[in-house]
Design a protein around this motif. Structure first.
Motif, short mmCIF file in Angstrom:
data_model
loop_
_atom_site.label_atom_id
_atom_site.label_comp_id
_atom_site.label_asym_id
_atom_site.label_seq_id
_atom_site.Cartn_x
_atom_site.Cartn_y
_atom_site.Cartn_z
N VAL A 1 0.85 -1.18 0.00
CA VAL A 1 0.00 0.00 0.00
C VAL A 1 0.89 1.24 0.00
O VAL A 1 1.64 1.47 0.96
N LEU A 2 0.85 1.99 -1.09
CA LEU A 2 1.64 3.22 -1.17
C LEU A 2 0.76 4.40 -0.80
O LEU A 2 -0.32 4.58 -1.36
N ILE A 3 1.24 5.21 0.13
CA ILE A 3 0.46 6.31 0.72
C ILE A 3 1.06 7.63 0.26
O ILE A 3 2.24 7.90 0.52
N GLU A 4 0.26 8.42 -0.41
CA GLU A 4 0.78 9.63 -1.07
C GLU A 4 -0.36 10.61 -1.30
O GLU A 4 -1.42 10.22 -1.79
N PRO A 5 -0.16 11.91 -0.97
CA PRO A 5 -1.23 12.88 -1.19
C PRO A 5 -1.41 13.31 -2.64
O PRO A 5 -2.49 13.76 -3.02
N VAL A 6 -0.36 13.20 -3.46
CA VAL A 6 -0.43 13.67 -4.85
C VAL A 6 -1.05 12.58 -5.72
O VAL A 6 -0.52 11.47 -5.82
N GLU A 7 -2.16 12.91 -6.37
CA GLU A 7 -2.91 11.91 -7.12
C GLU A 7 -2.10 11.27 -8.23
O GLU A 7 -2.15 10.05 -8.44
N ALA A 8 -1.33 12.06 -8.98
CA ALA A 8 -0.56 11.51 -10.09
C ALA A 8 0.41 10.44 -9.62
O ALA A 8 0.64 9.44 -10.30
N ARG A 9 0.96 10.63 -8.44
CA ARG A 9 1.90 9.65 -7.92
C ARG A 9 1.18 8.40 -7.42
O ARG A 9 1.72 7.29 -7.51
N ARG A 10 -0.03 8.56 -6.93
CA ARG A 10 -0.82 7.38 -6.57
C ARG A 10 -1.19 6.59 -7.82
O ARG A 10 -1.13 5.35 -7.83
N VAL A 11 -1.56 7.29 -8.88
CA VAL A 11 -1.90 6.62 -10.14
C VAL A 11 -0.70 5.84 -10.67
O VAL A 11 -0.82 4.69 -11.10
N PHE A 12 0.48 6.46 -10.61
CA PHE A 12 1.70 5.78 -11.06
C PHE A 12 1.92 4.49 -10.27
O PHE A 12 2.19 3.43 -10.84
N ALA A 13 1.81 4.58 -8.94
CA ALA A 13 2.04 3.40 -8.10
C ALA A 13 1.02 2.31 -8.40
O ALA A 13 1.37 1.12 -8.45
N GLN A 14 -0.22 2.69 -8.62
CA GLN A 14 -1.26 1.70 -8.91
C GLN A 14 -0.99 1.02 -10.24
O GLN A 14 -1.19 -0.20 -10.38
N GLU A 15 -0.52 1.79 -11.21
CA GLU A 15 -0.19 1.21 -12.51
C GLU A 15 0.97 0.22 -12.42
O GLU A 15 1.16 -0.61 -13.31
N HIS A 16 1.76 0.32 -11.34
CA HIS A 16 2.92 -0.55 -11.17
C HIS A 16 2.75 -1.47 -9.96
O HIS A 16 3.71 -1.80 -9.27
N GLY A 17 1.52 -1.89 -9.72
CA GLY A 17 1.28 -3.02 -8.83
C GLY A 17 0.91 -2.73 -7.41
O GLY A 17 0.63 -3.67 -6.64
N ALA A 18 0.89 -1.48 -6.99
CA ALA A 18 0.59 -1.17 -5.60
C ALA A 18 -0.88 -0.86 -5.40
O ALA A 18 -1.57 -0.39 -6.31
N VAL A 19 -1.37 -1.12 -4.19
CA VAL A 19 -2.62 -0.53 -3.72
C VAL A 19 -2.26 0.87 -3.25
O VAL A 19 -1.15 1.11 -2.75
N THR A 20 -3.15 1.84 -3.42
CA THR A 20 -2.79 3.20 -3.03
C THR A 20 -3.81 3.77 -2.05
O THR A 20 -4.95 3.31 -1.97
N ALA A 21 -3.36 4.78 -1.32
CA ALA A 21 -4.22 5.46 -0.36
C ALA A 21 -3.70 6.87 -0.14
O ALA A 21 -2.50 7.14 -0.31
N THR A 22 -4.59 7.75 0.22
CA THR A 22 -4.19 9.07 0.70
C THR A 22 -3.77 8.93 2.16
O THR A 22 -4.10 7.93 2.83
N PRO A 23 -3.07 9.91 2.71
CA PRO A 23 -2.75 9.82 4.14
C PRO A 23 -4.00 9.69 5.01
O PRO A 23 -3.97 8.99 6.03
N GLU A 24 -5.10 10.32 4.60
CA GLU A 24 -6.32 10.27 5.40
C GLU A 24 -7.00 8.90 5.34
O GLU A 24 -7.65 8.47 6.31
N SER A 25 -6.87 8.19 4.23
CA SER A 25 -7.56 6.90 4.07
C SER A 25 -6.67 5.70 4.36
O SER A 25 -7.14 4.57 4.34
N ALA A 26 -5.40 5.93 4.66
CA ALA A 26 -4.44 4.84 4.75
C ALA A 26 -4.83 3.81 5.81
O ALA A 26 -4.77 2.60 5.57
N ARG A 27 -5.22 4.28 6.98
CA ARG A 27 -5.52 3.32 8.04
C ARG A 27 -6.71 2.44 7.68
O ARG A 27 -6.67 1.22 7.91
N SER A 28 -7.74 3.01 7.09
CA SER A 28 -8.90 2.19 6.74
C SER A 28 -8.57 1.20 5.64
O SER A 28 -9.06 0.06 5.64
N VAL A 29 -7.73 1.60 4.68
CA VAL A 29 -7.32 0.67 3.62
C VAL A 29 -6.54 -0.49 4.22
O VAL A 29 -6.78 -1.66 3.89
#
Length: 345
Positions: free
Chosen positions: A198-226
């Motif tokens: 699970v990659l945790i990052e506030p910048v959407e473009a960086r979350r999209v990049f991580a998701q495209e390369h195999g990670a689950v993603t979350a914002t800092p606010e949603s990380a714990r629930s994910v």
């Protein structure tokens, strides 16, 4: 030769400087073919304690050996090499134990006196490499310049974090920070048998990049629930903190499970941190810090790259020649790009 130099706070320029020369029998000179702009470079020019105007910047590089001192045994002119981001003698007690960062002869390319005596950097047409037999590594056949470029710093850092976390197959790993080091930590964790990452990052473009390369993603606010949804509420088995500072550590401690591991590879300029020792004791937490070490880990990193398990080039989204490096610094500082690479013909 042309080189990128520090000219003042957040000010870099491309100027003509004298070519480096061999200064010790263990030196090599390398003609740089690729260099890169790193977060450490941005920190160096924004907080320039210990670096003087005119200092050559940069510590990520690969290229061709053009000259060697009389004591260099592993390399001859013409060999393709990648460089570690810092130097070590390769012979002392620390080096023999795989702790080259602790070597008394450590110098860090292009950062002034931040991590030892100053050493001219590699954002230049030529770079002098002390202790070349230890600091340089041959670039394997079939590995291009772009892939070789990252094995000396940010890929080595992501790999060191994963190894320090001692993950087991199927473990849930949280990575805090979606910059280049965080992205490589995510890729290394996936390549080294983790379960969900699970990659945790506030910048959407960086979350999209991580998701495209195999990670689950979350914002800092949603990380714990994910993480709770993935682990039945336990939290991450291992957390890799790749941001630095108290906020990154606080976030990591909020996400790691009891008996879990928190590894920090973010840079920490502050001298102290209020560790919650009562919780760390009661929850049996392991908290550690890691620094990338290509001299120790390059063979395993090279294996991951040559096998295709990791493609380091995926982070490149900006290319320039030496003349355009000031714009590359600005683009990275504003988080408009993930990783800027400098092509030097």
């Amino acid at each position: 030769m042309r080189a990128v130099v520090f000219a003042g706070v957040n000010d870099v320029r491309v100027v003509e400087v004298p070519d480096p020369v061999l200064e010790a029998p263990t030196d090599a000179l390398v003609r740089v073919r690729r260099a890169a702009v790193c977060g450490t470079d941005l920190h160096t020019i924004a907080h320039p304690d210990g670096i003087s105007a005119g200092s050559i910047l940069g510590h990520e590089f690969c290229g061709e050996v053009v000259a060697t001192g009389s004591a260099v045994r592993r390399f001859v002119p013409g060999v393709r090499v990648s460089g570690a981001d810092f130097t070590a003698c390769g012979q002392c007690w620390w080096c023999r134990g795989g702790h080259q960062w602790e070597c008394a002869d450590r110098q860090f390319f292009g950062t002034g006196e931040a991590f030892g005596p100053p050493l001219a950097g590699a954002q230049a047409e030529l770079v002098r490499v002390p202790f070349a037999d230890s600091v340089l590594a041959p670039v394997s056949s079939g590995v291009g310049w772009d892939a070789a470029l990252f094995t000396g710093d940010i890929l080595a850092t992501g790999y060191a974090a994963v190894q320090q976390s001692r993950i087991s197959p199927g473990d849930t790993v949280a990575v805090i920070g979606g910059g280049p080091v965080g992205q490589f930590a995510s890729l290394c964790a996936q390549a080294c048998s983790a379960g969900p990452v699970v990659l945790i990052e506030p910048v959407e473009a960086r979350r999209v990049f991580a998701q495209e390369h195999g990670a689950v993603t979350a914002t800092p606010e949603s990380a714990r629930s994910v993480l709770d949804a993935l682990t039945d509420g336990r939290g991450a088995d291992a957390v890799i903190e790749a941001v630095g500072g108290p906020r990154g550590l606080d976030t990591g401690l909020s996400l790691v499970r009891r008996c879990g591991t928190l590894v920090s590879v973010g840079v920490h300029p502050q001298p102290t941190y209020p560790l919650p020792v009562a919780r760390a004791f009661a929850d049996e937490l392991t908290i550690s810090f890691a620094i990338g070490n290509a001299m120790r880990d390059r063979d395993r990193i090279d294996g991951l790259v040559r096998s295709g398990a990791i493609d380091p080039t995926v982070v490149i989204d900006y290319r320039t020649d030496l003349a355009g490096v000031p714009d590359a610094y600005a683009a990275m500082a504003e988080r408009r790009v993930m990783k800027a690479v400098i092509d030097i013909p």
